[in-house]
Motif scaffolding. Structure first.
Motif, PDB file in Angstrom:
ATOM      1  N   GLY A  21     -40.937  11.232 -15.654  1.00  0.00           N
ATOM      2  CA  GLY A  21     -40.080  10.039 -16.122  1.00  0.00           C
ATOM      3  C   GLY A  21     -40.053  10.265 -17.448  1.00  0.00           C
ATOM      4  O   GLY A  21     -41.323  10.106 -18.121  1.00  0.00           O
ATOM      5  N   MET A  22     -39.251   9.713 -18.170  1.00  0.00           N
ATOM      6  CA  MET A  22     -39.169   9.276 -19.612  1.00  0.00           C
ATOM      7  C   MET A  22     -38.046   8.091 -19.967  1.00  0.00           C
ATOM      8  O   MET A  22     -37.265   8.120 -19.180  1.00  0.00           O
ATOM      9  CB  MET A  22     -38.892  10.069 -20.719  1.00  0.00           C
ATOM     10  CG  MET A  22     -39.581  11.342 -20.518  1.00  0.00           C
ATOM     11  SD  MET A  22     -38.527  13.488 -21.676  1.00  0.00           S
ATOM     12  CE  MET A  22     -39.216  11.866 -22.868  1.00  0.00           C
ATOM     13  N   THR A  23     -38.516   7.064 -20.648  1.00  0.00           N
ATOM     14  CA  THR A  23     -38.101   6.249 -21.089  1.00  0.00           C
ATOM     15  C   THR A  23     -36.643   6.077 -21.914  1.00  0.00           C
ATOM     16  O   THR A  23     -37.370   7.569 -22.842  1.00  0.00           O
ATOM     17  CB  THR A  23     -39.210   4.743 -22.031  1.00  0.00           C
ATOM     18  OG1 THR A  23     -39.667   5.391 -22.976  1.00  0.00           O
ATOM     19  CG2 THR A  23     -40.338   4.913 -20.815  1.00  0.00           C
ATOM     20  N   VAL A  24     -36.012   5.398 -22.288  1.00  0.00           N
ATOM     21  CA  VAL A  24     -35.162   5.470 -23.276  1.00  0.00           C
ATOM     22  C   VAL A  24     -35.806   5.594 -24.575  1.00  0.00           C
ATOM     23  O   VAL A  24     -35.647   7.057 -25.699  1.00  0.00           O
ATOM     24  CB  VAL A  24     -34.414   3.981 -23.756  1.00  0.00           C
ATOM     25  CG1 VAL A  24     -33.133   4.424 -24.971  1.00  0.00           C
ATOM     26  CG2 VAL A  24     -32.939   3.888 -22.618  1.00  0.00           C
ATOM     27  N   THR A  25     -36.705   5.171 -25.170  1.00  0.00           N
ATOM     28  CA  THR A  25     -37.134   5.490 -26.576  1.00  0.00           C
ATOM     29  C   THR A  25     -38.117   6.675 -26.383  1.00  0.00           C
ATOM     30  O   THR A  25     -38.119   7.280 -27.046  1.00  0.00           O
ATOM     31  CB  THR A  25     -38.963   4.659 -26.955  1.00  0.00           C
ATOM     32  OG1 THR A  25     -38.133   3.392 -26.870  1.00  0.00           O
ATOM     33  CG2 THR A  25     -39.319   4.720 -27.681  1.00  0.00           C
ATOM     34  N   ASP A  26     -38.826   7.144 -25.537  1.00  0.00           N
ATOM     35  CA  ASP A  26     -39.104   8.676 -25.772  1.00  0.00           C
ATOM     36  C   ASP A  26     -38.194   9.690 -25.162  1.00  0.00           C
ATOM     37  O   ASP A  26     -38.551  10.603 -26.574  1.00  0.00           O
ATOM     38  CB  ASP A  26     -40.133   9.204 -23.675  1.00  0.00           C
ATOM     39  CG  ASP A  26     -41.307   7.843 -23.580  1.00  0.00           C
ATOM     40  OD1 ASP A  26     -41.898   7.519 -24.418  1.00  0.00           O
ATOM     41  OD2 ASP A  26     -41.336   7.601 -21.912  1.00  0.00           O
ATOM     42  N   ILE A  27     -37.238   9.387 -24.625  1.00  0.00           N
ATOM     43  CA  ILE A  27     -35.919  10.154 -24.700  1.00  0.00           C
ATOM     44  C   ILE A  27     -35.177  10.213 -26.213  1.00  0.00           C
ATOM     45  O   ILE A  27     -34.884  11.432 -26.874  1.00  0.00           O
ATOM     46  CB  ILE A  27     -34.431  10.374 -24.076  1.00  0.00           C
ATOM     47  CG1 ILE A  27     -35.086  10.508 -22.002  1.00  0.00           C
ATOM     48  CG2 ILE A  27     -34.059  11.393 -24.048  1.00  0.00           C
ATOM     49  CD1 ILE A  27     -34.377  10.455 -21.788  1.00  0.00           C
ATOM     50  N   ALA A  28     -35.184   9.370 -27.010  1.00  0.00           N
ATOM     51  CA  ALA A  28     -34.696   8.907 -28.404  1.00  0.00           C
ATOM     52  C   ALA A  28     -35.335   9.848 -29.701  1.00  0.00           C
ATOM     53  O   ALA A  28     -35.093  10.158 -30.417  1.00  0.00           O
ATOM     54  CB  ALA A  28     -34.858   7.511 -28.615  1.00  0.00           C
ATOM     55  N   ARG A  29     -36.973   9.653 -29.592  1.00  0.00           N
ATOM     56  CA  ARG A  29     -37.948  10.207 -30.410  1.00  0.00           C
ATOM     57  C   ARG A  29     -38.032  11.614 -29.988  1.00  0.00           C
ATOM     58  O   ARG A  29     -38.025  12.841 -31.471  1.00  0.00           O
ATOM     59  CB  ARG A  29     -39.030   9.729 -29.889  1.00  0.00           C
ATOM     60  CG  ARG A  29     -40.232   9.973 -30.774  1.00  0.00           C
ATOM     61  CD  ARG A  29     -41.536   9.809 -30.855  1.00  0.00           C
ATOM     62  NE  ARG A  29     -42.138   8.124 -30.279  1.00  0.00           N
ATOM     63  CZ  ARG A  29     -41.939   7.740 -29.150  1.00  0.00           C
ATOM     64  NH1 ARG A  29     -42.153   8.270 -28.283  1.00  0.00           N
ATOM     65  NH2 ARG A  29     -41.863   5.884 -28.835  1.00  0.00           N
TER      66      ARG A  29
END
Length: 310
Positions: A21-29
């Motif tokens: 799993g990943m957060t929105v911040t993780d994916i955006a980065r």
């Protein structure tokens, strides 16, 4: 309309490579774009079923979805399934539906539902509510149509959906509920026959529970009391027959509660100024419990008066 295919594909690849799993911040980065854009893409993927989301406190964590192939799902469900595009043209149909319609897939794919009138698709409500589903309104209807010499009953769900490219569509789930409806009709007919027979009995009959409350009374009993059958429901038998607030020692109801055996008594109902013969029989369930009783009443006043004459 932009479809963001490259961005959506990249997010799916990122999530696939990060199954925890990943957060929105993780994916955006990782994508080097802003969080708002990622959130928008994730909304599209959530709606189309390509991702799943779990909330951990304030954080939303996204995972790749475990998707069953649509064709497999469509062909192994008992419901007929239709998928329509935004122009309400047939995009996919389940194999069971093709077999029911006795047509080839090429005869239906790409055709507008409004101009397709084979079998139950002639029902105008299908296309009407499909249009509403495009704007997000889900609707379930039940329809009857005539096929050859038989009536067919269908339950049809119009479900809004969104495709991978963000375009709207409609899923129709069509269930044949003919057997259910026929069973309901048989039950309804059986109840009507029972009601007719019950009310045709010239003797006074009522059914009551173990608390002496009347559950059902036939027309003869109601006429004897100069009231309607429905006015008997919920009343205590001793209220109607004896004008009292409790049962008497000679009450057959109290007797069969103890013995669970039929009994017949003769009583003088002073409240009605009538001599009555009351036969009471217990209603025994499959488990041996008594759930109530059936009472048959005869007015024997004339007989009593005749016998009493010198």
């Amino acid at each position: 309309m932009e479809n963001y295919q490259e961005e959506l594909a990249e997010i799916k690849t990122i999530l696939k490579n990060n199954p925890k799993g990943m957060t929105v911040t993780d994916i955006a980065r990782q994508m080097h774009i802003n969080r708002n854009s990622v959130a928008k893409y994730l909304d599209i993927l959530l709606i189309s079923g390509h991702t799943e989301m779990v909330t951990f406190g304030p954080a939303k964590v996204f995972f790749p979805s475990s998707r069953i192939p649509l064709a497999t799902l469509m062909d192994f469900t008992h419901e007929y399934i239709v998928i329509l595009d935004k122009q309400l043209k047939f995009l996919q149909v389940s194999e069971p539906l093709l077999q029911f319609l006795e047509i080839q897939r090429t005869e239906i794919i790409g055709r507008p539902i409004e101009t397709f009138s084979v079998s139950f698709f002639q029902i105008p409500e299908l296309a009407h509510y499909a249009k509403q589903a495009l704007s997000g309104k889900e609707r379930t209807i039940e329809e009857k149509y005539r096929q050859n010499t038989h009536d067919i009953y269908l339950k049809i769900r119009h479900i809004p959906t969104t495709f991978d490219d963000g375009e709207p569509g409609v899923i129709l789930l069509i269930e044949d509920i003919t057997d259910i409806k026929q069973t309901e009709e048989k039950i309804k007919h059986g109840i009507q026959e029972w009601e007719t027979t019950f009310n045709a009995i010239t003797e006074m009959v009522f059914i009551q529970d173990n608390n002496f409350s009347i559950l059902k009374a036939n027309r003869s009993f109601a006429n004897f009391l100069n009231i309607k059958p429905e006015e008997c429901i919920g009343k205590k038998c001793y209220q109607l027959l004896h004008g009292t607030h409790t049962s008497s020692e000679s009450c057959p109801c109290a007797s069969i509660l103890q013995t669970k055996k039929p009994t017949t008594v003769e009583v003088f109902a002073s409240h009605l100024q009538k001599y009555l013969e009351i036969s009471a029989s217990p209603i025994i369930t499959d488990t041996g419990e008594m759930s109530g009783s059936v009472h048959i009443i005869r007015d024997i006043t004339d007989r009593k008066i005749f016998i009493a004459q010198p």
